[in-house]
Design a protein around this motif. Structure first.
Motif, PDB file in Angstrom:
ATOM      1  N   MET A   1       0.664  -1.824   0.020  1.00 52.65           N
ATOM      2  CA  MET A   1       0.173   0.060  -0.007  1.00 52.65           C
ATOM      3  C   MET A   1       1.267   0.642  -0.051  1.00 52.65           C
ATOM      4  O   MET A   1       2.005   1.345   1.046  1.00 52.65           O
ATOM      5  CB  MET A   1      -0.632  -0.014   1.546  1.00 52.65           C
ATOM      6  CG  MET A   1      -2.115  -1.444   0.770  1.00 52.65           C
ATOM      7  SD  MET A   1      -3.201  -0.368   2.609  1.00 52.65           S
ATOM      8  CE  MET A   1      -2.064  -1.155   3.224  1.00 52.65           C
ATOM      9  N   GLU A   2       0.306   1.798  -0.460  1.00 44.83           N
ATOM     10  CA  GLU A   2       1.351   3.947  -0.805  1.00 44.83           C
ATOM     11  C   GLU A   2       0.264   4.541  -1.225  1.00 44.83           C
ATOM     12  O   GLU A   2      -0.919   4.328  -1.915  1.00 44.83           O
ATOM     13  CB  GLU A   2       2.901   3.316  -2.141  1.00 44.83           C
ATOM     14  CG  GLU A   2       3.579   2.432  -1.823  1.00 44.83           C
ATOM     15  CD  GLU A   2       4.372   1.875  -3.632  1.00 44.83           C
ATOM     16  OE1 GLU A   2       4.579   3.695  -4.006  1.00 44.83           O
ATOM     17  OE2 GLU A   2       5.134   1.722  -3.004  1.00 44.83           O
ATOM     18  N   PHE A   3       0.554   5.795  -0.589  1.00 41.62           N
ATOM     19  CA  PHE A   3      -0.221   6.975  -1.103  1.00 41.62           C
ATOM     20  C   PHE A   3       0.969   8.024  -0.416  1.00 41.62           C
ATOM     21  O   PHE A   3       1.413   7.838   0.688  1.00 41.62           O
ATOM     22  CB  PHE A   3      -1.216   7.043   0.232  1.00 41.62           C
ATOM     23  CG  PHE A   3      -1.672   8.483   0.234  1.00 41.62           C
ATOM     24  CD1 PHE A   3      -2.812   8.470  -0.523  1.00 41.62           C
ATOM     25  CD2 PHE A   3      -2.117   9.783   1.353  1.00 41.62           C
ATOM     26  CE1 PHE A   3      -3.859   9.808  -1.033  1.00 41.62           C
ATOM     27  CE2 PHE A   3      -2.887  10.383   1.086  1.00 41.62           C
ATOM     28  CZ  PHE A   3      -3.448  10.557   0.123  1.00 41.62           C
ATOM     29  N   SER A   4       1.122   8.831  -1.625  1.00 38.67           N
ATOM     30  CA  SER A   4       1.961  10.013  -1.207  1.00 38.67           C
ATOM     31  C   SER A   4       1.026  11.189  -1.026  1.00 38.67           C
ATOM     32  O   SER A   4       0.244  11.816  -1.309  1.00 38.67           O
ATOM     33  CB  SER A   4       2.788  10.050  -1.976  1.00 38.67           C
ATOM     34  OG  SER A   4       3.775  11.123  -1.703  1.00 38.67           O
ATOM     35  N   ALA A   5       1.063  11.790   0.331  1.00 37.04           N
ATOM     36  CA  ALA A   5      -0.216  13.527   0.927  1.00 37.04           C
ATOM     37  C   ALA A   5       0.403  14.083   0.812  1.00 37.04           C
ATOM     38  O   ALA A   5       1.847  14.387   1.166  1.00 37.04           O
ATOM     39  CB  ALA A   5      -0.189  12.956   2.010  1.00 37.04           C
ATOM     40  N   LYS A   6       0.184  14.953   0.351  1.00 39.28           N
ATOM     41  CA  LYS A   6       0.999  16.825   0.331  1.00 39.28           C
ATOM     42  C   LYS A   6       1.169  16.653   2.164  1.00 39.28           C
ATOM     43  O   LYS A   6       0.118  16.321   2.339  1.00 39.28           O
ATOM     44  CB  LYS A   6       0.296  17.616  -0.541  1.00 39.28           C
ATOM     45  CG  LYS A   6      -0.400  17.261  -1.677  1.00 39.28           C
ATOM     46  CD  LYS A   6      -0.843  18.608  -2.566  1.00 39.28           C
ATOM     47  CE  LYS A   6      -1.520  17.603  -3.619  1.00 39.28           C
ATOM     48  NZ  LYS A   6      -2.570  19.170  -4.507  1.00 39.28           N
ATOM     49  N   ASP A   7       2.209  17.995   1.992  1.00 41.71           N
ATOM     50  CA  ASP A   7       1.942  18.214   3.415  1.00 41.71           C
ATOM     51  C   ASP A   7       0.805  19.174   3.610  1.00 41.71           C
ATOM     52  O   ASP A   7       0.673  19.661   2.890  1.00 41.71           O
ATOM     53  CB  ASP A   7       3.628  19.336   3.894  1.00 41.71           C
ATOM     54  CG  ASP A   7       5.013  18.564   3.579  1.00 41.71           C
ATOM     55  OD1 ASP A   7       4.298  17.268   3.563  1.00 41.71           O
ATOM     56  OD2 ASP A   7       5.428  18.251   2.915  1.00 41.71           O
ATOM     57  N   ALA A   8       0.865  18.933   4.851  1.00 39.14           N
ATOM     58  CA  ALA A   8      -0.612  19.912   5.362  1.00 39.14           C
ATOM     59  C   ALA A   8       0.096  21.134   6.176  1.00 39.14           C
ATOM     60  O   ALA A   8       0.633  20.085   6.747  1.00 39.14           O
ATOM     61  CB  ALA A   8      -1.215  18.996   6.270  1.00 39.14           C
ATOM     62  N   PRO A   9      -0.277  22.501   6.464  1.00 36.35           N
ATOM     63  CA  PRO A   9      -0.264  23.294   6.700  1.00 36.35           C
ATOM     64  C   PRO A   9      -0.063  23.048   8.443  1.00 36.35           C
ATOM     65  O   PRO A   9      -1.231  22.669   9.263  1.00 36.35           O
ATOM     66  CB  PRO A   9      -1.151  24.495   6.148  1.00 36.35           C
ATOM     67  CG  PRO A   9      -2.604  24.059   5.527  1.00 36.35           C
ATOM     68  CD  PRO A   9      -1.817  22.224   5.937  1.00 36.35           C
ATOM     69  N   SER A  10       0.168  23.532   9.127  1.00 29.45           N
ATOM     70  CA  SER A  10       0.511  23.400  10.706  1.00 29.45           C
ATOM     71  C   SER A  10      -0.815  24.939  10.878  1.00 29.45           C
ATOM     72  O   SER A  10      -0.783  25.267   9.913  1.00 29.45           O
ATOM     73  CB  SER A  10       1.967  23.561  11.140  1.00 29.45           C
ATOM     74  OG  SER A  10       2.343  25.155  10.758  1.00 29.45           O
ATOM     75  N   LEU A  11      -0.948  24.342  12.033  1.00 24.71           N
ATOM     76  CA  LEU A  11      -1.361  25.765  12.898  1.00 24.71           C
ATOM     77  C   LEU A  11      -1.232  27.064  13.062  1.00 24.71           C
ATOM     78  O   LEU A  11      -2.029  27.849  12.903  1.00 24.71           O
ATOM     79  CB  LEU A  11      -1.700  25.363  14.547  1.00 24.71           C
ATOM     80  CG  LEU A  11      -2.897  25.446  15.420  1.00 24.71           C
ATOM     81  CD1 LEU A  11      -4.838  25.838  13.869  1.00 24.71           C
ATOM     82  CD2 LEU A  11      -3.924  25.268  16.510  1.00 24.71           C
ATOM     83  N   SER A  12      -0.166  27.023  12.922  1.00 21.28           N
ATOM     84  CA  SER A  12       0.230  28.199  13.189  1.00 21.28           C
ATOM     85  C   SER A  12       0.405  29.261  11.318  1.00 21.28           C
ATOM     86  O   SER A  12      -0.201  30.286  11.350  1.00 21.28           O
ATOM     87  CB  SER A  12       2.414  28.446  13.667  1.00 21.28           C
ATOM     88  OG  SER A  12       2.967  27.777  12.706  1.00 21.28           O
ATOM     89  N   GLU A  13       0.989  27.906  10.785  1.00 21.40           N
ATOM     90  CA  GLU A  13       1.034  28.107   9.346  1.00 21.40           C
ATOM     91  C   GLU A  13      -0.909  28.910   9.116  1.00 21.40           C
ATOM     92  O   GLU A  13      -0.386  30.412   8.152  1.00 21.40           O
ATOM     93  CB  GLU A  13       1.881  27.653   8.171  1.00 21.40           C
ATOM     94  CG  GLU A  13       2.631  27.696   8.942  1.00 21.40           C
ATOM     95  CD  GLU A  13       3.271  26.626   7.525  1.00 21.40           C
ATOM     96  OE1 GLU A  13       2.538  25.057   7.660  1.00 21.40           O
ATOM     97  OE2 GLU A  13       4.476  26.481   7.126  1.00 21.40           O
ATOM     98  N   VAL A  14      -1.579  28.385   9.103  1.00 18.37           N
ATOM     99  CA  VAL A  14      -2.826  28.743   9.340  1.00 18.37           C
ATOM    100  C   VAL A  14      -2.981  30.260   9.877  1.00 18.37           C
ATOM    101  O   VAL A  14      -4.031  30.813   8.846  1.00 18.37           O
ATOM    102  CB  VAL A  14      -4.113  27.443   9.885  1.00 18.37           C
ATOM    103  CG1 VAL A  14      -5.290  28.539   9.315  1.00 18.37           C
ATOM    104  CG2 VAL A  14      -4.094  26.747   9.105  1.00 18.37           C
ATOM    105  N   VAL A  15      -3.001  30.264  10.673  1.00 18.47           N
ATOM    106  CA  VAL A  15      -2.971  31.991  11.524  1.00 18.47           C
ATOM    107  C   VAL A  15      -2.595  33.016  10.920  1.00 18.47           C
ATOM    108  O   VAL A  15      -3.007  34.174  10.951  1.00 18.47           O
ATOM    109  CB  VAL A  15      -3.022  31.249  13.111  1.00 18.47           C
ATOM    110  CG1 VAL A  15      -2.580  32.748  14.403  1.00 18.47           C
ATOM    111  CG2 VAL A  15      -3.147  30.172  13.632  1.00 18.47           C
ATOM    112  N   ILE A  16      -1.141  32.481  10.744  1.00 19.50           N
ATOM    113  CA  ILE A  16      -0.197  34.037  10.046  1.00 19.50           C
ATOM    114  C   ILE A  16      -0.838  33.654   8.147  1.00 19.50           C
ATOM    115  O   ILE A  16      -1.023  35.348   8.231  1.00 19.50           O
ATOM    116  CB  ILE A  16       0.425  33.255  10.387  1.00 19.50           C
ATOM    117  CG1 ILE A  16       1.981  33.185  11.266  1.00 19.50           C
ATOM    118  CG2 ILE A  16       1.962  34.250   8.924  1.00 19.50           C
ATOM    119  CD1 ILE A  16       3.020  32.425  11.363  1.00 19.50           C
TER     120      ILE A  16
END
Length: 434
Positions: A123-138
């Motif tokens: 099984m393989e799944f390559s996910a994009k990096d999710a933004p961190s909470l601090s990045e979301v706030v900024i």
């Protein structure tokens, strides 16, 4: 023919949906390996028509959100009212998301859909990096509002529109002239929404035909329990939790609400995008459900950005499912972490198809589960994405009605009138009523 005997928009959309699925299944079974069907019908005519329909809806999202939100906030001269409205909206959205996650995780633990035999090292799944909470706030505050609009960054557009509208309300007569201009622009955009809604049956037909031609059903057999469990929890949220909250906080008739939401839910199901459905959601909440523009212009764009109850349900069930498949025991603190992480992650989740899988990867990482497990559910996620989007827009609309009622910006007469704001059965009806 009697005018009343004409088919309404909902009936036309349902017919288009059914006809599209039927056509797709017929072509799929009669010409399973046909390159002509694949190149000229599936990726040709159906792809072009469906994409144009979704693009026509997305075309309106940025101008509609900006203009409508400026109209709403420019009429709120009291800063405390704007702060109260924002606080109520965010609190309600977080509350419903927490309920959705709790129900999803609880039922997944009880029903135990995961089967360890499904686990595979392949099984393989390559996910994009999710933004961190601090990045979301900024990133909430735009450095360039025009760039935010060109990229469709909804949180940044909302922040700029609120500030812009609030400034208009505080410059007296000149602000009144600008506000009147934006109100006129808002009416023009809502008329364009009405015109595009007339094309919905054809767009839905193409989208559903293509889906039934391309959806891989072979995966469904191995994850059928997971699939139907997610659907069950989604239905509980839409048909039990939301109506209960609506009745509790407003005393309004939930059946009238669900009846008036049918068109919005069908649009959401067809497009699998809260943002693409936003023009229809706003039009329905203001003209059919009776919420004032002051509230709807704020709560709905914000909801399309941060209120992802359907996505949260998928994440809750999927997390438990993947843990069971890999034989990993999750502690009570792990489940609490899932609830908190998924609730906060919804703030940074864009209202576009498939983004729930990216957020799921972040949730899985938080509790130490293998991201590769997403490969098990990706085959059926498109269909689930359509259903959970319909749940998301229903939750946005419930919040809008509840908050509008609490703020005294609600017309109960409009809500109780089954014909209020109903789209005519033909383009001529719209022109006549303009």
């Amino acid at each position: 023919m009697n005018k009343n005997s004409k088919l309404g928009l909902t009936s036309k959309i349902l017919i288009g949906m059914g006809a599209g699925i039927l056509l797709g299944l017929i072509l799929r079974n009669l010409f399973p390996e046909s390159l002509f069907v694949k190149d000229y019908i599936t990726e040709g005519i159906l792809h072009v028509v469906g994409t144009i329909f979704i693009s026509s809806l997305k075309m309106l999202v940025v101008p509609l959100v900006f203009v409508s939100l400026v109209c709403g906030t420019s009429s709120l001269s009291d800063p405390s009212k704007l702060g109260r409205l924002g606080g109520k909206t965010i609190a309600f959205y977080m509350f419903t998301t927490a309920i959705a996650l709790t129900v999803a995780i609880t039922l997944a633990i009880i029903i135990h859909p995961g089967n360890a035999s499904l686990a595979s090292s392949a099984m393989e799944f390559s996910a994009k990096d999710a933004p961190s909470l601090s990045e979301v706030v900024i990133n909430i505050v735009p450095t360039n509002p025009i760039e935010a609009m060109s990229q469709g960054n909804m949180l940044q557009i909302i922040i700029f529109a609120v500030i812009f509208g609030f400034a208009i309300s505080h410059i007296g007569e000149r602000g009144a002239r600008v506000s009147a201009l934006f109100n006129d622009l808002n009416e023009v955009i809502m008329r364009v929404v009405t015109l595009i809604m007339q094309l919905a049956p054809y767009g839905v037909f193409a989208l559903m035909a293509k889906l039934s031609l391309t959806l891989g059903l072979e995966t469904l057999g191995s994850v059928v329990q997971y699939f139907f469990l997610v659907i069950f929890v989604l239905l509980v949220q839409a048909l039990v939790v939301y109506p209960t909250l609506l009745k509790t906080f407003t005393g309004l008739n939930p059946f009238m609400f669900l009846r008036k939401m049918r068109d919005v839910q069908l649009f959401a199901f067809s497009t699998a995008s809260s943002n693409a459905t936003l023009p229809v959601t706003i039009e329905t909440c203001e003209h059919r459900l009776g919420a004032d523009n002051k509230v709807a212009s704020f709560t709905l764009p914000l909801g399309a950005t941060i209120n992802m109850d359907g996505t949260a349900i998928m994440q809750g069930v999927a997390t438990v499912f993947i843990a069971q498949v890999f034989g990993i025991e999750l502690s009570l603190m792990d489940y609490v972490t899932v609830v908190v992480t998924a609730t906060l992650a919804s703030i940074g989740t864009a209202g576009v198809p498939g983004v729930g899988l990216i957020m799921l990867a972040m949730v899985l990482n938080q509790v130490g589960l293998p991201v590769e497990g997403i490969a098990l559910i990706i085959g059926v996620d498109r269909l689930l994405d359509m259903i959970r989007t319909a749940v998301n827009v229903t939750g946005d609309s419930v919040a809008t009605v509840v908050i509008a009622k609490s703020e005294g910006e609600f017309s109960e007469e409009t809500f109780n009138d089954s014909q209020a704001g109903k789209v005519g059965s033909s383009f001529e009806d719209q022109v006549k009523n303009a």
